[in-house]
Enzyme design. Structure first.
Site, PDB file in Angstrom:
ATOM      1  N   LYS A   9       0.793  -1.261   0.097  1.00 59.23           N
ATOM      2  CA  LYS A   9       0.097  -0.104  -0.109  1.00 59.23           C
ATOM      3  C   LYS A   9       0.996   1.134  -0.037  1.00 59.23           C
ATOM      4  O   LYS A   9       1.890   1.201   0.824  1.00 59.23           O
ATOM      5  CB  LYS A   9      -0.877   0.109   1.395  1.00 59.23           C
ATOM      6  CG  LYS A   9      -1.550   1.190   1.385  1.00 59.23           C
ATOM      7  CD  LYS A   9      -2.776   0.978   2.510  1.00 59.23           C
ATOM      8  CE  LYS A   9      -2.132   0.774   3.842  1.00 59.23           C
ATOM      9  NZ  LYS A   9      -3.261   1.051   4.984  1.00 59.23           N
ATOM     10  N   SER A  25      -5.904   4.754 -16.577  1.00 62.49           N
ATOM     11  CA  SER A  25      -5.134   4.060 -15.355  1.00 62.49           C
ATOM     12  C   SER A  25      -4.443   5.230 -14.414  1.00 62.49           C
ATOM     13  O   SER A  25      -5.258   6.251 -14.384  1.00 62.49           O
ATOM     14  CB  SER A  25      -3.672   3.356 -16.119  1.00 62.49           C
ATOM     15  OG  SER A  25      -2.889   4.417 -16.975  1.00 62.49           O
ATOM     16  N   THR A  57      -7.811  -0.020 -10.980  1.00 66.12           N
ATOM     17  CA  THR A  57      -7.261   0.463 -12.272  1.00 66.12           C
ATOM     18  C   THR A  57      -5.927  -0.324 -12.536  1.00 66.12           C
ATOM     19  O   THR A  57      -5.632  -1.229 -11.735  1.00 66.12           O
ATOM     20  CB  THR A  57      -7.177   2.124 -12.451  1.00 66.12           C
ATOM     21  OG1 THR A  57      -6.708   2.448 -13.829  1.00 66.12           O
ATOM     22  CG2 THR A  57      -6.244   2.359 -11.605  1.00 66.12           C
ATOM     23  N   TYR A  58      -5.129   0.167 -13.533  1.00 63.42           N
ATOM     24  CA  TYR A  58      -3.740  -0.419 -13.503  1.00 63.42           C
ATOM     25  C   TYR A  58      -2.603   0.646 -13.430  1.00 63.42           C
ATOM     26  O   TYR A  58      -2.915   1.845 -13.749  1.00 63.42           O
ATOM     27  CB  TYR A  58      -3.664  -1.415 -14.932  1.00 63.42           C
ATOM     28  CG  TYR A  58      -3.968  -0.552 -16.055  1.00 63.42           C
ATOM     29  CD1 TYR A  58      -2.507  -0.016 -16.734  1.00 63.42           C
ATOM     30  CD2 TYR A  58      -4.938  -0.243 -16.479  1.00 63.42           C
ATOM     31  CE1 TYR A  58      -2.942   0.760 -18.033  1.00 63.42           C
ATOM     32  CE2 TYR A  58      -5.124   0.492 -17.833  1.00 63.42           C
ATOM     33  CZ  TYR A  58      -4.089   1.115 -18.457  1.00 63.42           C
ATOM     34  OH  TYR A  58      -3.990   1.601 -19.546  1.00 63.42           O
ATOM     35  N   GLY A  73      -7.777   9.263 -17.946  1.00 60.98           N
ATOM     36  CA  GLY A  73      -8.971   8.596 -18.234  1.00 60.98           C
ATOM     37  C   GLY A  73     -10.213   8.708 -17.489  1.00 60.98           C
ATOM     38  O   GLY A  73     -10.165   9.727 -16.531  1.00 60.98           O
ATOM     39  N   PRO A  74     -11.310   7.889 -17.673  1.00 58.20           N
ATOM     40  CA  PRO A  74     -12.486   8.056 -16.802  1.00 58.20           C
ATOM     41  C   PRO A  74     -12.074   8.265 -15.182  1.00 58.20           C
ATOM     42  O   PRO A  74     -12.640   8.878 -14.519  1.00 58.20           O
ATOM     43  CB  PRO A  74     -13.223   6.895 -17.126  1.00 58.20           C
ATOM     44  CG  PRO A  74     -12.604   6.452 -18.268  1.00 58.20           C
ATOM     45  CD  PRO A  74     -11.488   6.629 -18.412  1.00 58.20           C
ATOM     46  N   ALA A  75     -11.079   7.547 -14.742  1.00 59.75           N
ATOM     47  CA  ALA A  75     -10.450   7.779 -13.268  1.00 59.75           C
ATOM     48  C   ALA A  75     -10.321   8.881 -12.798  1.00 59.75           C
ATOM     49  O   ALA A  75     -10.495   9.359 -11.746  1.00 59.75           O
ATOM     50  CB  ALA A  75      -9.374   7.009 -12.954  1.00 59.75           C
TER      51      ALA A  75
END
Length: 115
Positions: A9, A25, A57-58, A73-75
């Site tokens: 984390k 991502s 996500t990645y 992007g959408p994130a």
């Protein structure tokens, strides 16, 4: 039996960018990735402390020692620049291996540098 276990984390990183018109991502400073044992293209869970959003996500590798934490992007719609997020990675392990696993937790400072 295999279990999905908390692997590592990055706790309380600050979002430095949000790029809506990008492939998608999270771009992370390579130094943060190395410290948390996260590799490029690895799936991660993002938890936004500011608004409660949780999503997967990645990872895309960002410039080393840049402090970059950029949602793409959408994130990008799920964060604001300056939000504090937690980036969590998981691993699939056999039960016996999981019992002895010690997750890695890193605590970046306000500039996303390792303390």
């Amino acid at each position: 039996m295999q279990l999905e276990i908390f692997k590592s984390k990055i706790h309380r990183a600050k979002v430095t960018q949000a790029e809506l018109h990008y492939v998608g991502s999270i771009t992370l400073d390579e130094t943060l990735m190395e410290a948390a044992d996260i590799i490029e293209n690895e799936k991660v869970q993002i938890v936004n402390v500011n608004n409660g959003e949780r999503f997967d996500t990645y990872v895309i590798k960002g410039e080393k020692d840049s402090g970059t934490v950029c949602l793409n992007g959408p994130a990008a719609r799920k964060v604001q620049v300056g939000d504090i997020i937690i980036i969590v990675s998981y691993a699939i392990m056999e039960r016996e291996e999981a019992k002895n696993h010690q997750p890695i937790i890193i605590f970046p400072d306000q500039n996303n540098s390792i303390k």
